[in-house]
Design a protein around this motif. Sequence first.
Motif, PDB file in Angstrom:
ATOM      1  N   ARG A   1      48.767  47.064  37.358  1.00 42.03           N
ATOM      2  CA  ARG A   1      47.259  46.253  37.661  1.00 42.03           C
ATOM      3  C   ARG A   1      47.210  46.556  39.259  1.00 42.03           C
ATOM      4  O   ARG A   1      46.020  46.732  39.608  1.00 42.03           O
ATOM      5  CB  ARG A   1      47.582  44.980  37.602  1.00 42.03           C
ATOM      6  CG  ARG A   1      46.536  44.225  37.857  1.00 42.03           C
ATOM      7  CD  ARG A   1      46.476  42.560  37.795  1.00 42.03           C
ATOM      8  NE  ARG A   1      47.512  42.188  38.823  1.00 42.03           N
ATOM      9  CZ  ARG A   1      48.208  41.213  38.814  1.00 42.03           C
ATOM     10  NH1 ARG A   1      47.897  40.034  37.938  1.00 42.03           N
ATOM     11  NH2 ARG A   1      49.002  40.698  39.643  1.00 42.03           N
ATOM     12  N   ASP A   2      48.104  46.392  40.133  1.00 40.28           N
ATOM     13  CA  ASP A   2      47.817  46.583  41.390  1.00 40.28           C
ATOM     14  C   ASP A   2      47.359  47.925  41.986  1.00 40.28           C
ATOM     15  O   ASP A   2      46.303  48.096  42.798  1.00 40.28           O
ATOM     16  CB  ASP A   2      48.929  46.160  42.406  1.00 40.28           C
ATOM     17  CG  ASP A   2      49.145  44.526  42.472  1.00 40.28           C
ATOM     18  OD1 ASP A   2      48.013  44.021  41.785  1.00 40.28           O
ATOM     19  OD2 ASP A   2      50.202  44.342  42.818  1.00 40.28           O
ATOM     20  N   LYS A   3      47.489  48.857  41.321  1.00 37.75           N
ATOM     21  CA  LYS A   3      47.559  50.353  41.419  1.00 37.75           C
ATOM     22  C   LYS A   3      46.043  50.562  41.119  1.00 37.75           C
ATOM     23  O   LYS A   3      45.352  51.447  41.681  1.00 37.75           O
ATOM     24  CB  LYS A   3      48.388  51.465  40.836  1.00 37.75           C
ATOM     25  CG  LYS A   3      49.646  51.404  41.607  1.00 37.75           C
ATOM     26  CD  LYS A   3      50.658  52.412  41.048  1.00 37.75           C
ATOM     27  CE  LYS A   3      51.893  52.629  41.701  1.00 37.75           C
ATOM     28  NZ  LYS A   3      52.859  53.769  41.158  1.00 37.75           N
ATOM     29  N   ILE A   4      45.634  50.083  39.950  1.00 41.48           N
ATOM     30  CA  ILE A   4      44.129  50.110  39.368  1.00 41.48           C
ATOM     31  C   ILE A   4      43.400  49.432  40.441  1.00 41.48           C
ATOM     32  O   ILE A   4      42.334  50.095  40.761  1.00 41.48           O
ATOM     33  CB  ILE A   4      44.131  49.558  37.844  1.00 41.48           C
ATOM     34  CG1 ILE A   4      45.225  50.144  36.992  1.00 41.48           C
ATOM     35  CG2 ILE A   4      42.703  49.514  37.422  1.00 41.48           C
ATOM     36  CD1 ILE A   4      45.274  49.591  35.643  1.00 41.48           C
ATOM     37  N   ILE A   5      43.635  48.376  40.872  1.00 42.57           N
ATOM     38  CA  ILE A   5      42.799  47.514  41.867  1.00 42.57           C
ATOM     39  C   ILE A   5      42.465  48.343  42.718  1.00 42.57           C
ATOM     40  O   ILE A   5      41.318  48.613  43.577  1.00 42.57           O
ATOM     41  CB  ILE A   5      43.391  46.053  42.109  1.00 42.57           C
ATOM     42  CG1 ILE A   5      43.370  45.285  40.909  1.00 42.57           C
ATOM     43  CG2 ILE A   5      42.559  45.582  43.261  1.00 42.57           C
ATOM     44  CD1 ILE A   5      44.098  43.846  40.999  1.00 42.57           C
ATOM     45  N   ASN A   6      43.638  48.841  43.547  1.00 40.43           N
ATOM     46  CA  ASN A   6      43.378  49.764  44.813  1.00 40.43           C
ATOM     47  C   ASN A   6      42.836  50.889  44.706  1.00 40.43           C
ATOM     48  O   ASN A   6      41.897  51.319  45.595  1.00 40.43           O
ATOM     49  CB  ASN A   6      45.048  50.240  45.340  1.00 40.43           C
ATOM     50  CG  ASN A   6      45.557  48.821  45.855  1.00 40.43           C
ATOM     51  OD1 ASN A   6      45.096  47.666  46.280  1.00 40.43           O
ATOM     52  ND2 ASN A   6      47.138  48.927  45.784  1.00 40.43           N
ATOM     53  N   HIS A   7      42.725  51.371  43.624  1.00 42.26           N
ATOM     54  CA  HIS A   7      42.192  52.872  43.200  1.00 42.26           C
ATOM     55  C   HIS A   7      40.618  52.480  43.277  1.00 42.26           C
ATOM     56  O   HIS A   7      39.878  53.152  43.751  1.00 42.26           O
ATOM     57  CB  HIS A   7      42.629  53.330  41.756  1.00 42.26           C
ATOM     58  CG  HIS A   7      41.769  54.605  41.334  1.00 42.26           C
ATOM     59  ND1 HIS A   7      41.879  55.780  42.212  1.00 42.26           N
ATOM     60  CD2 HIS A   7      40.769  54.559  40.602  1.00 42.26           C
ATOM     61  CE1 HIS A   7      41.033  56.586  41.288  1.00 42.26           C
ATOM     62  NE2 HIS A   7      40.457  56.038  40.544  1.00 42.26           N
ATOM     63  N   VAL A   8      40.202  51.367  42.465  1.00 48.66           N
ATOM     64  CA  VAL A   8      38.965  51.214  42.386  1.00 48.66           C
ATOM     65  C   VAL A   8      38.314  50.728  43.809  1.00 48.66           C
ATOM     66  O   VAL A   8      37.120  51.045  44.141  1.00 48.66           O
ATOM     67  CB  VAL A   8      38.760  49.964  41.254  1.00 48.66           C
ATOM     68  CG1 VAL A   8      37.204  49.490  41.225  1.00 48.66           C
ATOM     69  CG2 VAL A   8      39.084  50.350  40.052  1.00 48.66           C
TER      70      VAL A   8
END
Length: 346
Positions: free
Chosen positions: A305-312
């Motif tokens: 989840r955190d990687k997805i958030i950071n990417h967005v």
Amino acid sequence: METFGKNREIIKTAVTGSLATIEQEREREIVSRRLGLGGKKQTLEQIGTALDITRERVRQLEKSIVMRLKINAEEGRIAPLNVAEKLLIRTLTEMGRVARLDDLARTLFDKPTIDDVADLAFLSVISAQLTDIKESDTFYRSIGIAEYGTAKEYQAKADEIIKVIGANKEPMSADQLDEKLDYQHPSHITAVASISKKLATLNGLWGLSKWPSVNPRNIRDKIFVVLSEAGEPLHFDQIAERILSSSFNHKVVTKQAIHNELIKDDRFVLIGRGIYALATWGYEKGTVSDIIVRYLKEQGTPIERDKIINHVLRLRQVKATTVLLNLQNRELFAKVGKNQYQLAQK
């Protein structure tokens, strides 16, 4: 203002003194009409009709008259012209040795009249100290110092600048051009570049006139220039304010028109509430969900989840909670393991 008035007097006296060396009144009239002195420049046909002679005879007389004026000028027989030449050469030296006719007129007279411009053009034609560069599809009517080149030589120098900028593929400053060209001073490069219609400048950078980055012709191009100069995403209001307060040559434009172009042009990407960025910065069009879908497809495996958030957040100026809300869309995303997501199975 006193200086401008004195300059005008020097130039006008030189024109009058030069014409005075022509004995026949008809010949003075021909050269005056052909070179636009005291009015609009006339064609050979118009002058021939007015004087009841053939256009070919007008052409022959014009050539002969101008030649005599050039000889008189070169041999120093026109005293007032000598004074004007010193003024023009001094001014052109300060401007970089060559200048567009209109720019030279503004420098000398501040607010030049049609007659002022015509007078300067006339002197450039007859003076051996000056180079007359004719108006064409690729060059502006310009005047140079004869010591530093003929019209063809000045034009060749401009073409050399065009070649260097074209090879560079992006706008260059005068100092950058100076590193690649053999000039005594960057101001000479700027002066030569200014006479070419194939070159344009904006904010100290020179580029090809067909490049929007230096010669924005429409609202979309101006938006692109504003964002490029900012180097970072801007809110729509900031973009509009910068365009409306800029030195761009533009017709009256509304904020709504600017907003419409931001929406339609693929070069601009909405990355937050009213915030736009350039696609060339790595931004892609689409919603937050679209970005997540593309990211998961690219990775091919469940992502934390955190990687997805950071990417967005690198691609959109939104809150982390907005990303989390989008991840709750069960039609698009499926939660697997501990805080990992993948594309929903369909």
